[in-house]
Design a protein around this motif. Structure first.
Motif, short mmCIF file in Angstrom:
data_model
loop_
_atom_site.label_atom_id
_atom_site.label_comp_id
_atom_site.label_asym_id
_atom_site.label_seq_id
_atom_site.Cartn_x
_atom_site.Cartn_y
_atom_site.Cartn_z
N THR A 46 -19.50 60.43 50.57
CA THR A 46 -18.48 61.16 49.85
C THR A 46 -17.58 60.20 49.08
N LEU A 47 -17.41 60.44 47.78
CA LEU A 47 -16.50 59.64 46.95
C LEU A 47 -15.14 60.32 46.96
N ASN A 48 -14.15 59.63 47.47
CA ASN A 48 -12.82 60.22 47.60
C ASN A 48 -11.77 59.14 47.36
N LYS A 49 -10.97 59.33 46.30
CA LYS A 49 -9.86 58.44 45.97
C LYS A 49 -10.30 56.98 45.88
N ALA A 50 -11.37 56.76 45.14
CA ALA A 50 -11.85 55.39 44.95
C ALA A 50 -10.92 54.65 43.99
N PRO A 51 -10.47 53.44 44.32
CA PRO A 51 -9.58 52.68 43.43
C PRO A 51 -10.35 52.13 42.22
N ILE A 52 -9.82 52.34 41.04
CA ILE A 52 -10.46 51.88 39.81
C ILE A 52 -9.41 51.26 38.89
N ALA A 53 -9.80 50.19 38.21
CA ALA A 53 -8.93 49.52 37.25
C ALA A 53 -9.63 49.52 35.89
N TYR A 135 -20.96 58.31 39.01
CA TYR A 135 -19.86 59.12 38.50
C TYR A 135 -19.22 58.45 37.28
N VAL A 136 -18.98 57.14 37.37
CA VAL A 136 -18.34 56.43 36.26
C VAL A 136 -19.20 56.51 35.01
N GLN A 137 -20.50 56.27 35.15
CA GLN A 137 -21.40 56.33 34.00
C GLN A 137 -21.41 57.72 33.38
N SER A 138 -21.45 58.75 34.23
CA SER A 138 -21.47 60.12 33.71
C SER A 138 -20.18 60.46 32.98
N ILE A 139 -19.04 60.03 33.53
CA ILE A 139 -17.75 60.34 32.90
C ILE A 139 -17.62 59.63 31.56
N VAL A 140 -17.97 58.35 31.51
CA VAL A 140 -17.86 57.60 30.25
C VAL A 140 -18.78 58.18 29.20
N ASN A 141 -20.04 58.47 29.56
CA ASN A 141 -20.97 59.05 28.58
C ASN A 141 -20.47 60.40 28.07
N GLY A 142 -19.92 61.21 28.96
CA GLY A 142 -19.41 62.51 28.52
C GLY A 142 -18.26 62.40 27.55
#
Length: 371
Positions: A46-53, A135-142
């Motif tokens: 489960t991906l939950n509140k993953a820290p990203i910069a 998730y990151v790849q899908s969000i950026v591509n979208g």
């Protein structure tokens, strides 16, 4: 001949001994409360509140749009940092993902070039790294596709794939995790309680007292099996009704009575297994080592965590002799898919046969250990 009154009194004696053991009582309460809740809410995938910069070197409307696409609950609000800070923050474990948007990214994209965005991932956080990268790849591509098209794409695909999620329409992993943890804990507690009860009597010398009384090894073993099995049975029912259905609001599809009947048959098998392991060990530390060698394969290879179809055929064949394999299939069929007796009678029959075989084998071993 076996006397029922002796079996009942011996079982009551075991229950009284259990009430004087605070460690085991705490283990029982924890195993069917906090253990179930934590396993259901902290499933590794489960991906939950993953820290990203985000390193935004473009400073364009498109880069702002990409940065604004990451938000809770999947990700924490992105931290805007510089390239010089990226390695230091990842070394310190502050960020799982660092997205680097290069200079002139929007200009190169609109000019028809193929600019590259760099995604840095802290792979030591394996559970989040594997799922989150997709998730990151899908969000950026979208976001990039929508920006280039200036509107949401309305192109229709030649084939329309209509997905229907059966039995768990929300794809909520908590529903799966809570039930699987209860299934695993039923096996663990039943083996531990029965084995501990026998070893405790051996270490305290009370087993010799029983042997000089007018009771048989069969009565002694049945007293331990029904008493410890009853404790686990009641704890399982309360955990399902109060915690899983009541507090966590997990919908159980099938008959709770049919599942509990399967629990009773499974307990008959695994409590007998606990007696056998206790006769094989001379002390509590040895019993603990045997538990590690027994419980881990039973739980991992039973099909509760990983589908049996993905295991080697040899493992699947061997595990058909384990009661946990049939119990997991029964529990998932009843609680997840609402299966009735006509669909799970084979698992019930297998549990009865395996339980009887384990009981007779353990009884023989128990009699030999008393000589």
């Amino acid at each position: 001949m076996m006397r029922v009154a002796n079996v009942i009194q011996l079982g009551i004696k075991e229950l009284r001994g259990l009430t004087r053991d605070p460690v085991l009582l705490i283990l029982i309460v924890y195993a069917f409360s906090m253990s179930v809740y934590s396993a259901a809410t902290a499933i590794p995938e489960t991906l939950n509140k993953a820290p990203i910069a985000i390193i935004d070197e473009d400073r364009s409307p498109l880069s702002d749009r990409i940065a604004g696409a990451f938000y809770p609950p999947l990700f924490l609000t992105p931290s805007l940092i510089t390239r010089a800070e990226m390695d230091q923050r990842m070394d310190a474990g502050l960020d799982t993902f660092a997205l680097n948007i290069p200079p002139n990214f929007q200009r190169d994209l609109l000019a028809g070039r193929q600019p590259v965005i760099q995604l840095n991932v802290d792979a030591t956080r394996m559970s989040q790294a594997f799922t989150g990268s997709g998730y990151v790849q899908s969000i950026v591509n979208g976001e990039v596709n929508e920006f280039v098209a200036r509107h949401r794409s309305g192109d229709s695909l030649p084939v329309d794939l209509a997905m229907r999620a059966r039995f768990n329409p929300e794809l909520n992993k908590q529903w799966f995790g809570a039930v699987v943890q209860i299934i695993n804990n039923v096996t663990m507690l039943a083996v531990i309680l029965t084995g501990t009860a026998l070893i405790r009597e051996r270490e305290h010398g009370t087993i010799e007292h029983l042997l000089v009384m007018p009771v048989t090894p069969l009565e002694i073993m049945l007293g331990k099996v029904w008493s410890m099995g009853c404790v686990v049975f009641v704890a399982t029912a309360l955990s399902l009704i109060v915690l899983v259905q009541g507090i966590m609001q997990v919908p159980l599809q099938g008959s709770l009575g049919l599942f509990l009947f399967g629990v009773a048959l499974h307990l008959f098998a695994v409590t007998s297994l606990g007696i056998f392991l206790a006769t094989m060990s001379g002390s509590m530390p040895q019993f603990g080592l045997l538990l590690m060698m027994t419980l881990l394969p039973l739980n991992i290879l039973s099909g509760g965590t990983t589908p049996r179809e993905s295991m080697p055929e040899f493992v699947q064949t061997v595990m058909m002799a384990a009661p946990t394999t049939h119990f997991v299939a029964l529990a998932q069929g009843v609680l997840f898919r609402g299966a009735d007796l006509t669909l799970v009678w084979q698992q019930l029959a297998a549990l009865a046969v395996i339980g009887t075989a384990l009981f007779m084998f353990s009884l023989g071993r128990f009699r030999r250990s008393l000589k």
